[in-house]
Design an enzyme around this catalytic site. Sequence first.
Site, PDB file in Angstrom:
ATOM      1  CG  ASP A   7      37.114  -5.815 -15.505  1.00  0.00           C
ATOM      2  OD1 ASP A   7      36.875  -5.665 -16.718  1.00  0.00           O
ATOM      3  OD2 ASP A   7      36.786  -4.966 -14.652  1.00  0.00           O
ATOM      4  CB  SER A   8      40.040  -2.702 -17.112  1.00  0.00           C
ATOM      5  OG  SER A   8      38.702  -2.419 -16.762  1.00  0.00           O
ATOM      6  CB  CYS A  70      37.424  -6.756 -19.541  1.00  0.00           C
ATOM      7  SG  CYS A  70      37.718  -5.064 -20.079  1.00  0.00           S
ATOM      8  CB  THR A  72      37.061  -2.559 -22.960  1.00  0.00           C
ATOM      9  OG1 THR A  72      35.893  -1.924 -22.424  1.00  0.00           O
ATOM     10  CG2 THR A  72      37.872  -1.561 -23.736  1.00  0.00           C
ATOM     11  CD  GLU A 162      37.956   0.227 -11.406  1.00  0.00           C
ATOM     12  OE1 GLU A 162      38.983   0.224 -10.729  1.00  0.00           O
ATOM     13  OE2 GLU A 162      37.324  -0.810 -11.698  1.00  0.00           O
ATOM     14  CB  CYS A 194      30.695  -2.152 -19.606  1.00  0.00           C
ATOM     15  SG  CYS A 194      31.979  -1.702 -18.412  1.00  0.00           S
ATOM     16  CG  HIS A 196      33.346  -1.549 -14.347  1.00  0.00           C
ATOM     17  ND1 HIS A 196      34.249  -2.210 -15.131  1.00  0.00           N
ATOM     18  CD2 HIS A 196      34.075  -0.997 -13.327  1.00  0.00           C
ATOM     19  CE1 HIS A 196      35.471  -2.062 -14.621  1.00  0.00           C
ATOM     20  NE2 HIS A 196      35.385  -1.335 -13.527  1.00  0.00           N
TER      21      HIS A 196
HETATM   22  N1  DGL Z   1      34.616  -3.865 -17.278  1.00  0.00           N
HETATM   23  C1  DGL Z   1      35.250  -3.395 -18.490  1.00  0.00           C
HETATM   24  C2  DGL Z   1      34.362  -3.724 -19.678  1.00  0.00           C
HETATM   25  O1  DGL Z   1      33.642  -4.654 -19.596  1.00  0.00           O
HETATM   26  C3  DGL Z   1      35.575  -1.988 -18.219  1.00  0.00           C
HETATM   27  C4  DGL Z   1      36.198  -1.233 -19.233  1.00  0.00           C
HETATM   28  C5  DGL Z   1      37.076  -0.092 -18.845  1.00  0.00           C
HETATM   29  O2  DGL Z   1      38.037  -0.300 -18.119  1.00  0.00           O
HETATM   30  O3  DGL Z   1      36.826   0.999 -19.383  1.00  0.00           O
HETATM   31  O4  DGL Z   1      34.369  -3.118 -20.692  1.00  0.00           O
END
Ligand code: DGL
Length: 270
Positions: A7-8, A70, A72, A162, A194, A196
């Site tokens: 993940d990011s 993730c 995204t 975050e 997402c 998060h």
């Molecule tokens: N958890 C990521 C997602 O599912 C986060 C995206 C981000 O870093 O903006 O999209």
Amino acid sequence: MAVGIFDSGLGGLTVLDAVAKRLPDLPLVYLGDSANAPYGVRTPDDIYNLTTGATQRLFDAGCDLVILACNTASAAALRRMQEGWVPEGKRVLGVFVPLIEALTERQWGDNSPPREVKTKHVALFATPATVSSRAFQRELAFRAIGVDVEAQACGGVVDAIEEGDMILAEALVNSHVDALKRKMPEPDAAVLGCTHYPLMAQAFQKALGPDVKVFSQAELVAESLADYLERRPDMVGPGTASAFLTTGDPAQVSSRATQFLRRQITFDAA
Ligand code: DGL
């Protein structure tokens, strides 16, 4: 034997936690790119470059199969990776398909033609990059007809999570839900698109009201991974040790992760 989860930042921990509960003996290597989060405001090229770099790091750590936990990255990079980047013998899977299969009442991997489904009005909450990719609508159109999707780009929520600022995250969730409801007053279902956002699931449910079914990905992804590994046990890679890797500050990321998962998590530098 290890599977990689990327993940990011911290959001993919919601997926890791569900996978660890569903498949307790499976070693997992988690990589969070906190130094470059959030991805949701980046360009598709940028997201592709960061995601391939991180995925390579997980291949190097002994994973043959990497889950992009993730949305995204799944929306902006996965197809391009699968079409020309993923090396022979490795697999990269995203998090959209299990969610859409659940929403459209399908068995895992059922690729039959699109059909009418019970859910007609879906609210999608996701990052700006995921919303503008329209990947969710594209995957849905392969499986269902007559479903109206209203997407709300939830700017700021990932940054607040975050940073560990849950009060700001909740205020932003409320204002994004209000904005969505102005466009679609009565959704039947809401998708937390997402990884998060499950950390804010209660705030979403409260703002949406009890009649809206909220789908979040963690358990759905864990269930479909278990099914996949039963069919493809060879895809469990050679790594044998679990690990948590971050491109951010390991001490700070460990403390946030411990707070989110309510168990001790120790990250090392990626
Ligand atoms: N958890 C990521 C997602 O599912 C986060 C995206 C981000 O870093 O903006 O999209």
